[in-house]
Every structure is written in structure tokens, then in C-alpha cells.
Design an enzyme around this catalytic site. Sequence first.
Site, short mmCIF file in Angstrom:
data_model
loop_
_atom_site.label_atom_id
_atom_site.label_comp_id
_atom_site.label_asym_id
_atom_site.label_seq_id
_atom_site.Cartn_x
_atom_site.Cartn_y
_atom_site.Cartn_z
N CYS A 142 -5.12 3.18 6.77
CA CYS A 142 -7.06 2.82 6.19
C CYS A 142 -7.92 2.54 7.48
CB CYS A 142 -7.16 1.91 5.12
SG CYS A 142 -5.89 2.11 4.12
N ASP A 143 -7.51 1.98 8.00
CA ASP A 143 -9.06 1.38 9.19
C ASP A 143 -8.76 1.85 10.58
OD1 ASP A 143 -9.95 0.19 6.54
OD2 ASP A 143 -8.45 -1.46 7.11
N CYS A 179 -3.60 -2.02 6.56
CA CYS A 179 -3.64 -0.71 6.39
C CYS A 179 -4.06 -0.29 8.02
CB CYS A 179 -4.85 -0.54 5.70
SG CYS A 179 -4.15 1.00 5.29
#
Length: 305
Positions: free
Chosen positions: A136-137, A133
Amino acid sequence: METFDIAIIGSGPAGMTAGLYAARAGLNAAIFERISPGGQLAQTEHLENYPGFPQGSGGFELAWSMHEQATNFGVKTITEEVTAVDFTQNPKLLTTAFGEYLAKSVVVATGARPRKLGIAREEELQGRGVSYCATCDGNFFRGKKVAVVGGGNTAVADAIYLSRICEKVYLIHRRDQLRATAIYHDRLKAIENIEFVWDSVVTELHDENGALSGVTVKNVKTEEQKQLDIAGLFVAVGTQPNTEFLQGALDLDETGYIVADETGKTAIPGVYAAGDVRTKQLRQVVTAVADGALCAEEAAEYLSE
Ligand code: NAP
């Protein structure tokens, strides 16, 4: 035990739209959600192809708006993962880690999750450089070199997103042509810190002190191998459906997607499938919300018979 008119499993765009339509049709509706609403949409940085937003829309914001809209019409959200179902009885039985629930009709809208590469040490290094992701990261790799694997829309969107925050992005694709939509191709070419690694697959992951430090890639045409020194590897090689808990309860195709028609009907009366989890031609937010609406409509008709 409470009996719902309609239980919706999954709260991505398909599930939330099914909830909205069911509640507006006067049904006692509950959405079962594992962690938080939004599904894959909540992890999407930016959408340009959802109508009504000429400047595009943030995925997280759109997901929360859908959730708020469904909740405003009276849909109940139950934050419990459905682990088993029994569709042989009526009402149908849903089991979660916390209890059992009955529902006269069910919409399965559990979506899909990222597919893994399936190479050695992938699980061990997940969260230590290997990610599924980018939105997200990505921030953990600010100013560093990273790579994205894949040639579809997700891989390309991830590469563009990461190019804004990382020093350099390698885009590793197993062929010499992208699968991604044409509009992305010119955009990619104009970004200076994206380097294509064509005809190549990742064969090995390397670490330093338990964190990813590089990968070996192999050119599938020449067999030539080379090492890329990167801190982050973003895997975007497609998705697999979240249907393990349905084994034996519904017909699944050979890749695990629920076999359902365009109205979401499965082989079991009163059970429907909506969104990415079902067999379909185009997996997009706009087709997921359409599925949700159709399933709720079908369920309302089934309940009135
Ligand atoms: P996808 O379209 O299935 O693409 C997967 C990519 O990964 C393909 O390029 C495939 O290569 C490659 N691949 C598959 N297995 C691999 C492996 N083991 N090793 C290396 N490469 C591998 O998946 P996606 O990009 O996640 O998209 C999923 C769905 O969401 C699609 O319907 C997509 O259109 C949609 N989506 C849309 C948008 C948008 O409209 N903006 C954004 C994101 C996702 P090949 O090309 O050689 O098969």
C-alpha cells in the site's frame, strides 16, 4: 427486518468462498464488509502459492475475481461493520453502525490485522513513515532508505518488494534465523540492496518535522545500539485476529483466535469460523478458501435439520 439464511462477517477469501458456496446451495446469503472486499489478500502484491496460476497472481486481482464470482451467484454485500452480535437468540442478531440484521446461521471470517511493535511514538508516526503494508505505502518511499521488521513470510515478501523501488532495505530481525519459507532465503541473498540486521530489535523512532527520519536498533545479544537513517519503517511482526466484537459471544483462545474445529464449528450451533480468524495450523489463502467452503456446507446442513 430481513432474516438471512446465512450472514458472513468479513469478505476476505474465506468469507467470499463461504458466500459462493452458500449461494450455490440456494441460501439467502449476505456478506458484511467493513470497507472493501478482499481482506489481507487485496493488499498482497503477488501470490505464488495459490494453485492454478503458474505465473503467480496479483492479490488485488484475485480478491476482486473472488468477489465477482460470489456476487454472480447472488450473494448480497452489505458494507457495514458488524460491531456486536447476540448468538444467544435464534435467529442470531448482528448489530452494525446503521442497523440490526437477523441470520439463521453465521460464518465469522473477519481475518487478522498486522500486530504493532508496541514502542513509543509508533502510533504518532503511523502514516508519517511507519507503515504496516508495504504494497500500500511502498511507493511513497521510492528511491529512499527503508527498513522492514520481522523474519516471517510477510517481512521477507515486503523486503523483496521494497528492494525494487527503494534505494536500500534493512531487514531487522530479532533472531539470526528467518522464520520465512526456505524458497525465500536464496532469493534474499541475491538482492544487493537488502542488508540484514540480525539479532536486533527497534527500540526508538526518530523524526524530523513530524516524519520518520531514523530508528535506533539494539542487538539483543551484545546490547550494542546503532542508528539507521531511514524514511520508512515497515512493521511485519505477525498478525492479531479481528475478534474484539466477539468478546463473551464465542470461545476465544488466549491470543484472541476463535476456537473452532476443522469444519469451522464453534461451540454454538449454527455459528462457524473460517480463515485466519480461527485457531489453525496454516494461515494461507488456500486454507482460508477451504474453510469458507466447509463452513457454508456445515451451515446448509444445520439449516436443513
Ligand atoms: P509470522 O509468520 O508470525 O512472523 C512474524 C515475525 O515477526 C517472526 O519472524 C517473529 O520473530 C517476528 N516478531 C514477532 N513479534 C515481534 C516483535 N515484537 N518484535 C520483533 N519481531 C517480532 O507472521 P507473518 O509473516 O505476518 O505471516 C503470518 C501468516 O501468513 C503466516 O502463517 C505466514 O506463513 C502467512 N503468509 C504467507 C505468505 C506466503 O506464503 N507467501 C506470505 C505472507 C504471509 P520470531 O521468528 O523470532 O518469532
